[in-house]
Design an enzyme around this catalytic site. Structure first.
Site, PDB file in Angstrom:
ATOM      1  CE1 TYR A 181      43.441 -65.452  51.783  1.00 13.75           C
ATOM      2  CE2 TYR A 181      42.321 -66.159  49.777  1.00 13.75           C
ATOM      3  CZ  TYR A 181      42.285 -65.808  51.116  1.00 13.75           C
ATOM      4  OH  TYR A 181      41.079 -65.828  51.786  1.00 13.75           O
ATOM      5  CE  LYS A 215      43.416 -68.719  52.931  1.00 15.92           C
ATOM      6  NZ  LYS A 215      42.083 -68.563  53.552  1.00 15.92           N
ATOM      7  CD  GLU A 249      33.731 -71.908  53.969  1.00 18.71           C
ATOM      8  OE1 GLU A 249      34.633 -72.374  54.694  1.00 18.71           O
ATOM      9  OE2 GLU A 249      33.813 -71.855  52.732  1.00 18.71           O
ATOM     10  CG  LEU A 296      39.700 -72.721  53.368  1.00 22.77           C
ATOM     11  CD1 LEU A 296      40.298 -72.838  51.972  1.00 22.77           C
ATOM     12  CD2 LEU A 296      40.061 -71.386  53.994  1.00 22.77           C
TER      13      LEU A 296
END
Length: 287
Positions: free
Chosen positions: A33, A151, A183, A207
């Site tokens: 996505y 992702k 993260e 990411l």
């Protein structure tokens, strides 16, 4: 108001949108996505999101459902149909609906990918109250799969992390692996010491944030030092400032980590300035 959404070539009222129960995203989390922010009715960093989407598809040997130009047209059409001035466009591509539930991927020539998009209106997105007060985070163990650079829709543990933060009475969580911050649950993490921004380097561990890339570029142009390396939560606690970045939060100051206030406990000047620069430049470049 009922939104218009996009499902496999059709613009539909959200109440009429359907995806097969055999879709592999539903059965196997076999999908990717992107979320693109909208400011002043225009798309922010669309090209970056489109390139990252293609990378995710390539890493999973998944077929692209359409061209980048077609994808741009769908985004713009949904923004127009739903009257979005400030908000988000969510896009999801799955491997499609296979005739049987099987761990083995279906032949891409026999199963068409599923493409779904919808909008979320968020008035005041750029002028977020949280950006004026800053957010508080806790640290949690990073228990996700190893390919965080893709992702995917595998978001159960990040959701659990958000709930851990909510239970602790704070806003979000930073994840720790082998003693180092990876993260946030849905964002990239940074701290500032002096004139230096420190954030984890790109790898399969995090990411590759589209907002991250833009903010670091703007930071360097503003004569700030950028150091991309592993860092501990204790380093972050001892920092002058901290912040997160994502398509939905832009640059969001962090004012507390594991109960330790940073600086005077309010958003620091450099994080605030980076947010201003990012919003200004993004508005100019939006399409």
């Amino acid at each position: 108001m009922t939104r218009t959404v996009y499902v496999n070539g059709e613009y539909l009222p959200e109440t009429e949108a359907k995806v097969s129960i055999f879709d592999r995203a539903f059965l196997m989390a076999d999908g990717v996505y992107e979320v693109t922010s909208v400011l002043d009715g225009k798309l922010v960093d669309f090209e970056g999101h489109a390139k990252r989407l293609q990378r995710s598809l390539d890493e999973l040997d998944m077929r692209a459902p359409c061209t980048p130009d077609e994808l741009l047209e769908i985004h713009r059409k949904l923004v127009e149909l739903n009257g979005i001035e400030e908000g988000l466009v969510y896009l999801q591509v799955t491997r499609g609906a296979a005739p049987d539930r099987d761990f083995v991927f279906p032949d891409p020539e026999e199963v068409a990918p599923t493409l779904v998009l919808f909008t979320q209106s968020k008035p005041g997105l750029a002028d977020s109250p949280a950006a004026r007060t800053g957010i508080r985070v806790i640290s949690i163990e990073d228990a996700r799969w190893a390919r965080r650079d893709i992702k995917t829709v595998q978001l159960l543990y990040p959701s659990m992390g958000k709930m851990m933060a909510k239970k602790a009475g704070v806003d979000d969580a930073w994840m720790i692996e082998d003693g180092y911050v990876t993260e946030g649950t849905s964002n990239n993490a940074y701290f500032i010491k002096g004139n230096r921004i420190v954030t984890r380097a790109l790898s399969n561990d995090i990411l590759h944030g589209i907002t991250r890339a833009a903010v670091l570029r703007f930071a360097r142009e503003a004569q700030m030092e950028v150091e991309e390396r592993n860092f501990t939560i204790d380093e972050a606690k001892a920092a002058d400032e901290a912040f997160i970045t994502s398509a939905s939060t832009f640059v969001m100051p962090v004012v507390e980590i594991d109960g330790v206030a940073l600086g005077d406990g309010t958003p620091g000047p450099q994080a605030r300035r980076l947010r201003e620069i990012y919003l200004d430049e993004s508005r100019k470049a939006a399409i």
